[in-house]
Design a protein around this motif. Structure first.
Motif, PDB file in Angstrom:
ATOM      1  N   THR A 143      10.359  15.903  25.672  1.00 47.07           N
ATOM      2  CA  THR A 143      11.594  15.387  26.274  1.00 47.07           C
ATOM      3  C   THR A 143      12.315  16.443  27.111  1.00 47.07           C
ATOM      4  O   THR A 143      12.644  16.188  28.276  1.00 47.07           O
ATOM      5  N   SER A 146      10.253  17.135  30.156  1.00 47.38           N
ATOM      6  CA  SER A 146      10.376  16.057  31.129  1.00 47.38           C
ATOM      7  C   SER A 146      11.710  16.109  31.859  1.00 47.38           C
ATOM      8  O   SER A 146      11.786  15.771  33.041  1.00 47.38           O
ATOM      9  N   GLY A 287      10.879   9.851  34.292  1.00 49.91           N
ATOM     10  CA  GLY A 287      10.604  11.109  33.614  1.00 49.91           C
ATOM     11  C   GLY A 287      11.135  11.139  32.193  1.00 49.91           C
ATOM     12  O   GLY A 287      10.428  11.519  31.254  1.00 49.91           O
ATOM     13  N   GLY A 291       8.890  11.188  28.746  1.00 52.79           N
ATOM     14  CA  GLY A 291       9.043  12.247  27.759  1.00 52.79           C
ATOM     15  C   GLY A 291       9.319  11.703  26.367  1.00 52.79           C
ATOM     16  O   GLY A 291       8.707  12.134  25.378  1.00 52.79           O
ATOM     17  N   ALA A 346       6.581  10.774  37.188  1.00 53.87           N
ATOM     18  CA  ALA A 346       7.231  10.850  35.884  1.00 53.87           C
ATOM     19  C   ALA A 346       6.309  11.376  34.797  1.00 53.87           C
ATOM     20  O   ALA A 346       6.775  11.853  33.759  1.00 53.87           O
ATOM     21  N   SER A 347       5.008  11.325  35.004  1.00 55.43           N
ATOM     22  CA  SER A 347       4.052  11.761  33.984  1.00 55.43           C
ATOM     23  C   SER A 347       3.774  13.250  34.030  1.00 55.43           C
ATOM     24  O   SER A 347       3.088  13.775  33.142  1.00 55.43           O
ATOM     25  N   GLY A 349       5.858  15.799  33.689  1.00 53.82           N
ATOM     26  CA  GLY A 349       6.540  16.536  32.628  1.00 53.82           C
ATOM     27  C   GLY A 349       5.703  16.588  31.356  1.00 53.82           C
ATOM     28  O   GLY A 349       5.434  17.675  30.811  1.00 53.82           O
ATOM     29  N   PRO A 350       5.255  15.443  30.832  1.00 53.36           N
ATOM     30  CA  PRO A 350       4.334  15.482  29.698  1.00 53.36           C
ATOM     31  C   PRO A 350       3.052  16.248  29.991  1.00 53.36           C
ATOM     32  O   PRO A 350       2.482  16.882  29.101  1.00 53.36           O
ATOM     33  N   THR A 353       3.801  19.725  29.414  1.00 54.15           N
ATOM     34  CA  THR A 353       3.912  19.898  27.965  1.00 54.15           C
ATOM     35  C   THR A 353       2.541  20.056  27.337  1.00 54.15           C
ATOM     36  O   THR A 353       2.350  20.865  26.417  1.00 54.15           O
TER      37      THR A 353
END
Length: 434
Positions: A143, A146, A287, A291, A346-347, A349-350, A353
């Protein structure tokens, strides 16, 4: 070692999220300084007598050369030195260089100023990823990560809206004083660049978290490269997928304003507002949702959720976005850009991670920098160059730029999905080891 709910020693949830807020602000500023020239391309092209391929180098390669190469070097410093100090030095340098871009009088000066912007901004992502990974527990990391990526998207959206507004405003009412006589596009670059010098002081408003591993000083570059060789399928598949995905998505984002102004005959303010809304709304809503979804799935035992999600977004979204761009309608293009940001954008960020999840704690800065290196080499250098090259040398028609964008989206998106699928088994195995 962490305390309480798994946060770093000395951190409460409130303090942890204050650090996120500051890092988010830095990311927004960095993306404004990096991306605002996308709205200024027609004026820069006419003023300096450049073609689309030269402009693609200014938008991409000049920035990405130092951003990527120096980012990896800075990642090594991040694993040893104060991450807050590195972020402060970076934002000061890139802000001054961004303002200097508006003062460049020829192509060489413009290229050199963009190199320095890239050098300074090379500090933000490895330091931010290392800080967030040190502050937050693993099951809550997607989170805030993201949020960091969504802030970049918000910065891109804000740069489009702000750049378009300021360009029209300074065209009607040019600034006086020290900036008197400068072309409006130059005034935009100076005005958007300088505030970061003061904003950088916020780096010292939160605590430097303790290192996750006391072995950090011993993890030299030899150990780092040995780790790369040992996990070649995992790292090669992930980084290759990130490279191609960035080429497709960022190339589209960089050239879409030019397509809208050149082919759809839209004004700078209209393009800036449309792109700003689509990118900001899609990036932030998508995003944060991605997350939260990945953190929830991870908590349920789906430990490769980040890569699964990225694979499906890369496979399904680019063809739909390509159709939307070719529709020849400003409204449909708006929906296409919104879809791109809600899914693939938006993907990411993960996806970042996922890199931190499988990186040794003493190498997090360098692996974060490596992910940023490949994504920005693709997104800011190779992607824009590919589209500019296709337009100038394959289609040989500036008005066919929409075809260049859509071709890169479809081909590169599918290839990126294939590489992510190839890396997933190795990712699952590595997660079981840690």
């Amino acid at each position: 070692m962490t305390t309480g709910e798994g946060y770093a020693p000395g951190y409460t949830p409130l303090r942890a999220w204050w650090a996120v807020l500051v890092i988010v602000l830095f990311q927004i500023v960095s993306l404004i300084d990096r991306t605002v020239i996308a709205v200024l391309i027609p004026e820069m092209r006419a003023d300096l007598g450049l073609n689309d391929f030269q402009l693609s180098l200014i938008q991409g390669m000049a920035f990405a050369l130092f951003y990527g190469a120096m980012g990896l070097v800075i990642g090594g410093l991040v694993d040893r030195w104060s991450r807050r100090g590195i972020m402060f030095a970076g934002i000061t340098l890139w802000s001054l260089a961004a303002a200097a871009t508006g003062l460049a009088r020829n192509y060489a000066q413009l290229f050199g100023a963009r190199l320095l912007v890239g050098f300074g901004e090379g500090a933000i992502s490895p330091a931010a990823q290392s800080l967030l990974s040190g502050i937050f527990p693993r099951h809550r990391l997607a989170t805030p990560m993201s949020c960091f990526v969504a802030a970049g998207v918000a910065g891109i959206g804000l740069s489009f809206a702000l750049g378009g507004f300021l360009l029209d405003h300074f065209t009607r009412s040019p600034l006086g004083g020290p900036l008197e006589g400068l072309a409006p596009w130059r005034q935009v670059l100076v005005v958007t660049g300088l505030p970061g010098v003061l904003i950088g002081l916020l780096a010292f408003s939160f605590r430097e978290p303790a290192r996750a591993s006391v072995q950090g000083a011993g993890a030299g570059w030899g150990v780092f490269f040995a780790h790369l060789r040992r996990h070649a399928r995992l790292i090669g598949g992930m980084m290759g997928g990130y490279l191609l995905a960035a080429m497709a998505t960022q190339g589209t984002m960089i050239w879409a304003p030019t397509y809208a102004r050149r082919v759809l005959d839209m004004g700078a303010t209209e393009v800036g507002a449309m792109m700003g809304l689509a990118v900001t709304l899609g990036g932030i809503v998508g995003g944060l949702s991605m997350g939260l979804l990945v953190d929830r799935l991870f908590g349920r035992g789906i430990r490769d959720a980040a890569l699964r999600l990225y694979f499906w977004m890369l496979l399904l979204a680019p063809p739909l976005v390509a159709l939307g761009i070719l529709a020849g309608s400003a409204q449909v293009m708006f929906l296409a850009i919104l879809l791109l940001m809600l899914t693939v954008g938006a993907s990411f960020g993960p996806a970042l991670t996922a890199v931190q999840m499988v990186s040794p704690p003493e190498m997090r800065g360098r692996f974060g920098a490596l992910a940023v290196l490949v994504s920005n080499l693709g997104g800011l250098a190779l992607g824009p160059m590919l589209i500019g090259g296709l337009t100038d040398y394959v289609f040989a028609d500036p008005d066919r730029i929409g075809w260049s964008i859509t071709l890169s989206l479809v081909v590169l998106g599918a290839a990126a999905a294939a590489l992510i699928a190839w890396a997933r088994p190795a990712y699952s195995e590595r997660m079981r080891e840690m």
